[in-house]
Design an enzyme around this catalytic site. Structure first.
Site, PDB file in Angstrom:
ATOM      1  N   ALA A  61     -21.081 -23.149  -7.484  1.00 12.75           N
ATOM      2  CA  ALA A  61     -20.039 -22.207  -7.908  1.00 12.75           C
ATOM      3  C   ALA A  61     -20.290 -20.853  -7.245  1.00 12.75           C
ATOM      4  O   ALA A  61     -21.435 -20.509  -6.949  1.00 12.75           O
ATOM      5  CB  ALA A  61     -20.085 -22.057  -9.419  1.00 12.75           C
ATOM      6  N   GLY A 102     -22.911 -26.604  -8.646  1.00 10.47           N
ATOM      7  CA  GLY A 102     -21.575 -27.208  -8.606  1.00 10.47           C
ATOM      8  C   GLY A 102     -21.376 -28.068  -7.358  1.00 10.47           C
ATOM      9  O   GLY A 102     -20.583 -29.014  -7.371  1.00 10.47           O
ATOM     10  N   GLU A 105     -22.744 -31.279  -8.313  1.00  7.94           N
ATOM     11  CA  GLU A 105     -21.868 -31.873  -9.337  1.00  7.94           C
ATOM     12  C   GLU A 105     -20.630 -32.479  -8.679  1.00  7.94           C
ATOM     13  O   GLU A 105     -20.161 -33.554  -9.062  1.00  7.94           O
ATOM     14  CB  GLU A 105     -21.475 -30.808 -10.368  1.00  7.94           C
ATOM     15  CG  GLU A 105     -22.680 -30.379 -11.211  1.00  7.94           C
ATOM     16  CD  GLU A 105     -22.356 -29.251 -12.166  1.00  7.94           C
ATOM     17  OE1 GLU A 105     -21.981 -28.160 -11.685  1.00  7.94           O
ATOM     18  OE2 GLU A 105     -22.480 -29.438 -13.386  1.00  7.94           O
ATOM     19  N   GLU A 125     -28.824 -24.126 -11.804  1.00  9.26           N
ATOM     20  CA  GLU A 125     -28.120 -23.267 -12.768  1.00  9.26           C
ATOM     21  C   GLU A 125     -29.065 -22.592 -13.753  1.00  9.26           C
ATOM     22  O   GLU A 125     -28.870 -21.439 -14.132  1.00  9.26           O
ATOM     23  CB  GLU A 125     -27.074 -24.074 -13.545  1.00  9.26           C
ATOM     24  CG  GLU A 125     -25.812 -24.416 -12.760  1.00  9.26           C
ATOM     25  CD  GLU A 125     -25.930 -25.686 -11.935  1.00  9.26           C
ATOM     26  OE1 GLU A 125     -27.062 -26.153 -11.690  1.00  9.26           O
ATOM     27  OE2 GLU A 125     -24.890 -26.217 -11.527  1.00  9.26           O
TER      28      GLU A 125
END
Ligand code: HSC
Ligand code: NAD
Length: 727
Positions: A61, A102, A105, A125
Site C-alpha cells: 500500500a 499489500g 496480498e 505491516e
C-alpha cells in the site's frame, strides 16, 4: 498506472506502474481494478499475468496515503484480491524485486506465483504499526500453515525467493525472464480447475497444539516488542483464521486494523519509516546538499585496529564487496583480530548459504591483514578504530597523512572525541570526518556521520554514500563531545544511577524502561557494554581516579551532582558481564543471564548510609519521566546548538542505534506525543526538586516552542535560528 496488453491473444499482461516501488496508491488500485475488469470481460483473454514495471512487483500500500480520510480513498485492495481469486480465468503473479505488504496480498489473491530468484516477499505491516489488512492474515496461514505465517506476520521479515519457494509462498523461482515464465505457466493452466488455488476457500492446516502455538507467539512478541500493540493484533488476526471461516476472519482482520489505526502507533512507525529515508537528504547551511554534491567513488578501504569495532567494520565492508586492508599494531593483535574477522565472515557466508546463495564466498569483498602502513597507500578511504585516546589517534592520523594518497578520505570511529582536533594534525583536514559505527558494527544499522569544522561537502557526501553502500542509515550530525547519540545517552544513564542512590533497585529501573519499550534497560546495557569503558573515560578526564583534585566532594563535580557508584563498582572489579558481576551477577564471566545480586543491595545500603542518603518510594512513572525527559531535554539542546538539524535525525539515531521503541517514533516524536507543555512542566518540577542536576533545567528551545503554541514536530525546525547550525 496499470497497463493492460494481450500476449498471443489468450494471455493478458497487466503491469503495475507507480515509480519508484509501484506502491498501491488509490489511483493504482483503481487502474488495476479497471484493467482487471477489462481482462475478465474480454472473451479473447483466457488467463492473466500481473507484474510490476521496472523489475519491481509491488512494495505494498502507498504509505503516504494512510492518513487520507477513508472516503477519499479508492476501492479497497481487499475487494480486488477477492475479485482476482474468484474469477474463472487463472491469474499468475510475476514477482520481480519485491512483493511486500499489500503487494504480497495481491499476489496471494492470484492463483499462481512465479518469482525471480532475487525477489523478496514479506508482510512488513507490523513494522508500520498495523497488520496486513487486505486478507494477508487470512490467506497466508491457509497457504503455509500457522507457524510459518505467524513468524512472517509478527516479525515483518522479508523472505528471499528460494526460502519463499520452500515455505510454499511461491510456486516457482526463475533466474531470468520472470514475466515470460509466468505467461508460460498461465497458458499451461488455462482450463484447469482453480478450486485448490483459491486460498480463501482452503482450510487452515492446524497442528493439534495450535492454541499453545498462538500463546507461545504471544509471549514472544510481548517480550520482543514490549509496549507495541500491532504484533499482538497480528496474532489475534491469525487466531481468527484458525477458528473462523474466511469471511468472518476478514471481519476480524478489519476490526483489528481499525483498532490499531485509532492508536498512535501507526503514525509513529510511519513517521519513523519516512524519517529513515529523509535523513539521507542532507543539506548544509551553505546550500550544498545531497542533490548538488557528488560523492567520490569508494573502491577500496582500510581499517585500523581490529578490536570490538574494527572487526565489525571490516566485516561490514566485506559484505558490501569492498576490498579491505585491515591493519593492527602488532603480530599478536593481528592474529587475534584476523581470526575474529574470519569467524565473522564465515558466519556471514553460512547465513547467505542458508538463504540459498550458491556463491556466498564470492559475494564478500577480499580482506588483507597487515602490520605495514605502506599497504594503505592506494586505498580510497581509511576508517580508524583504535583505542579511544586522542594522542594515539593523532599519531595515527599524522601517519596516514604521509602514507595515503592525497585523494583518500580519513575517517575516525571515535565515540566522542573532537573531530577538529584529529583533523588538525593532517595534511587534508577537509577530508577528515567521523564515521561513528555502533556495536556490533556489521549488524547495527546506524552510522553517525560527524562533520568537523573543516570537513568538505564532498567528504560528507562520500561518507553518506558509504553508509548506503554498507546498507546502513547515515545521519549527519555536528561535532561536539559525544556527538548526538552518546551525549543524550550519558544523561539518561546518569539519571538511572541517581535514581538508584535515591532508592530504586537497578532491576526496577530496567523493568520500567523495558516495559516502556526500550530494548534493554540502562543497567543491563552498562553491564553488557562493560562498566570499565566509562570508568576509563572518566579517569582520563579527571572525574575520578588520580587526576581528581584532593578534597573534591564524592557526590559533586563543580556545581553538578555526580554519582561515584559506577566507579566504585569498577574499583571492586565489577565490570559487568565480562567479569561475571556488575550491577547484576552472572552465572560466570562472560555470562549473559543477569540476576539481581544480594551483595549489591548490602553495598547500596552501606553507600547510602555513608552519604546520608534517605531512600524513598520511587514510582515507575518517575523513573520513566526522569530518564527519558532528561534525554529529550538534551535533544532540544542539540537542536538549539545546531548539532542536529532536525528532530527526526535524533529519532533515527535513537531508533536505530539505541533500541528505542519505534512504535513511539523516537524520543523527539514521543515528546510531541506526550505534549511539549507536559514535558516542560515535568522537567521544571524535577529540576526544582533536584537543583544540582543541571541537565534537568528545561532547554530554551523547548521553552520557546511551548511559548510559540507548541507547533507540530515538522515545524520545529523553522523555529530554530539558522545561525545556530553546526553542520
Ligand atoms: C501495506 O501494504 C498495507 C496492506 O496490508 C494493505 C492494507 C489495506 C488497508 C489500507 C487502508 C488504507 N509506500 O526504501 P527506499 C518510497 S503497508 C510509499 O529508499 P530501497 C520510499 O519512501 C506497506 N512509498 O528504497 C522512498 O521514497 P523517496 C507495506 C514507499 O530500494 C522510495 O520509495 N510495505 C513505499 O532501499 C524508495 O524507497 C512496506 O512496508 C510504500 N509502500 O527499498 C514496504 N515503499 O525516494 C516498505 C517505499 O521519496 N518499503 N517507498 O525517499 C521498503 O521496504 C523499501 O522501500 C523497499 C525498497 C524494499 C521496497
Ligand atoms: P578495542 O579496545 O576493542 O580495540 C582497539 C584495537 O585497536 C585493538 O585491537 C588494538 O590492538 C588496536 N590498536 C591500538 N593501537 C593501535 C595502533 N597504533 N595501530 C593499529 N591498531 C591499534 O576498542 P573498540 O571498542 O573497538 O573501540 C575502538 C574505537 O571505536 C574507539 O575509538 C571507541 O571509542 C570507538 N567505539 C567503540 C564502540 C564500542 O561499543 N566498543 C562503539 C562505537 C565506537
Amino acid at each position: 498506472m496499470a497497463t493492460f496488453r494481450h500476449i498471443c491473444d489468450s494471455v493478458a499482461v497487466i503491469t503495475l506502474s507507480n515509480p519508484p516501488v509501484n506502491a498501491l496508491s488509490s489511483a493504482l488500485i483503481q487502474a488495476l481494478q479497471k484493467a482487471l475488469g477489462e481482462a475478465i470481460r474480454d472473451s479473447a483473454v483466457e488467463a492473466i499475468v500481473i507484474c510490476g514495471d521496472k523489475g519491481k512487483f509491488c512494495a505494498g500500500a502507498d504509505i503516504r496515503e494512510f492518513n487520507k480520510p477513508s472516503q477519499k480513498r479508492g476501492p479497497h485492495l481487499l475487494l480486488l484480491t477477492d475479485l482476482i481469486e474468484s474469477n474463472k480465468k487463472p491469474v499468475v503473479a510475476a514477482i520481480e524485486g519485491v512483493a511486500l505488504g499489500g503487494g504480497l496480498e495481491l499476489a496471494l489473491g492470484c492463483h499462481y506465483r512465479v518469482a525471480h530468484v532475487q525477489a523478496r516477499v514479506g508482510l512488513p505491516e507490523v513494522l508500520l504499526g498495523i497488520l496486513p489488512a487486505a486478507s494477508g492474515t487470512q490467506r497466508l496461514p491457509r497457504l503455509i500453515g500457522i507457524a510459518a505465517a505467524l513468524t512472517l506476520i509478527t516479525t515483518g521479515k522479508y523472505v528471499p525467493a528460494r526460502e519463499a519457494l520452500k515455505l510454499g509462498i511461491v510456486d516457482k523461482v526463475v533466474g531470468e525472464n520472470t514475466v515470460d515464465e509466468a505467461i508460460r505457466l498461465a497458458k499451461k493452466v488455462i482450463g484447469q480447475p482453480l478450486g485448490s488455488r483459491q486460498l480463501s476457500t482452503l482450510p487452515v492446516q492446524c497442528p493439534p497444539n495450535v492454541e499453545a502455538l498462538l500463546a507461545e507467539a504471544m509471549v514472544k512478541v510481548k517480550k520482543q516488542f514490549r509496549g507495541a500493540q500491532s504484533p499482538q493484533a497480528c496474532i489475534e488476526a491469525v487466531r481468527a483464521a484458525v477458528h473462523l471461516p474466511y469471511t468472518e476472519g476478514i471481519k476480524k482482520e478489519q476490526e483489528l486494523y481499525q483498532f490499531l489505526n485509532a492508536t498512535h502507533e501507526p503514525r509513529a512507525q510511519q513517521y519513523a519509516f519516512f524519517a529513515e529515508r529523509e535523513v539521507a537528504k542532507w543539506t548544509l547551511p551553505s546550500g550544498a546538499s545531497w542533490k548538488t554534491v557528488s560523492p567520490q567513488p569508494i573502491h577500496t578501504a582500510a581499517v585500523i585496529g581490529l578490536g570490538t569495532m574494527g572487526r565489525g567494520i571490516v566485516t561490514s565492508l566485506a559484505k558490501a564487496k569492498i576490498p579491505v586492508v585491515a591493519l593492527e599494531q602488532d603480530k599478536r593483535q593481528l592474529d587475534i583480530g584476523s581470526k575474529a574477522v574470519m569467524s565473522l565472515l564465515d558466519r556471514e557466508i553460512l547465513k547467505m548459504e542458508q538463504l540459498g546463495h550458491t556463491e556466498a564466498t564470492n559475494s564478500l569483498g577480499p580482506v588483507r591483514f597487515t602490520l605495514d602502513y605502506d599497504e594503505l597507500k592506494d586505498v580510497d578511504i581509511v576508517i580508524e578504530a583504535v583505542f579511544e585516546n586522542m594522542a594515539l589517534k593523532k599519531d595515527i592520523f599524522r601517519r596516514l597523512s604521509v602514507v595515503c594518497k592525497p585523494e583518500a578520505f580519513l575517517c575516525t570511529n571515535t565515540s566522542g572525541l573532537n573531530i577538529d582536533e584529529i583533523a588538525s594534525v593532517t595534511n587534508r583536514p577537509q577530508m577528515v570526518i567521523g564515521t561513528h559505527f555502533f556495536s556490533p558494527a556489521h549488524i547495527m544499522k546506524l552510522l553517525e556521520v560527524v562533520r568537523g569544522c573543516y570537513t568538505s561537502s564532498t567528504t560528507i557526501s562520500t561518507a553518506m554514500r558509504l553508509a548506503k553502500m554498507l546498507g546502513k542509515i547515515g545521519v549527519l550530525v555536528g561535532n561536539c563531545p559525544s556527538f548526538v547519540g552518546n551525549r543524550l545517552m550519558r544523561l539518561y544513564v546518569e539519571q538511572a544511577v541517581f535514581l538508584v542512590e535515591e532508592g530504586s533497585k537497578p532491576e526496577e529501573i530496567d523493568l520500567a524502561l523495558e516495559d516502556f519499550g526500550l530494548a534493554m534497560g540502562p543497567f543491563r546495557m552498562m553491564d553488557l557494554a562493560g562498566l570499565d569503558i566509562g570508568w576509563k573515560a572518566r579517569t582520563e578526564i579527571g572525574l575520578t581516579g588520580p587526576k581528581l583534585p584532593i578534597g573534591t566532594p564524592a557526590r559533586q563535580r563543580g556545581s553538578k551532582r555526580y554519582s561515584p557508584l559506577p566507579d566504585i563498582l569498577c574499583e571492586q572489579g565489577r565490570f559487568g558481564q565480562k567479569s561475571g558481576q556488575g550491577w547484576y551477577k552472572y552465572e560466570k564471566s562472560g555470562g549473559r543471564n543477569a540476576m539481581p545480586d544480594p551483595w549489591l543491595y548490602n553495598f547500596l545500603s552501606e553507600y547510602r548510609c555513608i552519604h546520608n542518603l534517605k531512600t524513598r518510594n520511587i514510582t515507575q512513572e518517575e523513573v520513566i519521566e526522569r530518564c527519558l525527559y532528561i534525554l529529550i531535554n538534551q535533544g532540544f539542546k542539540v537542536l538549539e546548538e545546531g548539532i542536529a538539524s532536525d528532530p527526526k535525525d535524533i529519532d533515527v539515531i535513537y531508533n536505530n542505534g539505541y533500541g528505542w521503541p519505534k512504535h513511539t517514533g523516537g524520543p523527539m516524536y514521543y515528546a510531541s506525543l506526550v505534549g511539549l507543555p507536559v514535558v516542560l512542566t515535568k522537567l521544571e518540577k524535577y529540576y526544582e526538586d533536584n537543583p544540582d542536576i543541571l541537565d534537568l533545567k528545561p532547554s530554551n528551545f523547548l521553552k520557546k516552542l511551548v511559548a510559540s503554541g507548541t507547533p507540530p514536530l515538522k515545524e520545529w525546525r523553522s523555529h530554530l535560528g539558522s545561525q545556530s547550525s553546526k553542520l
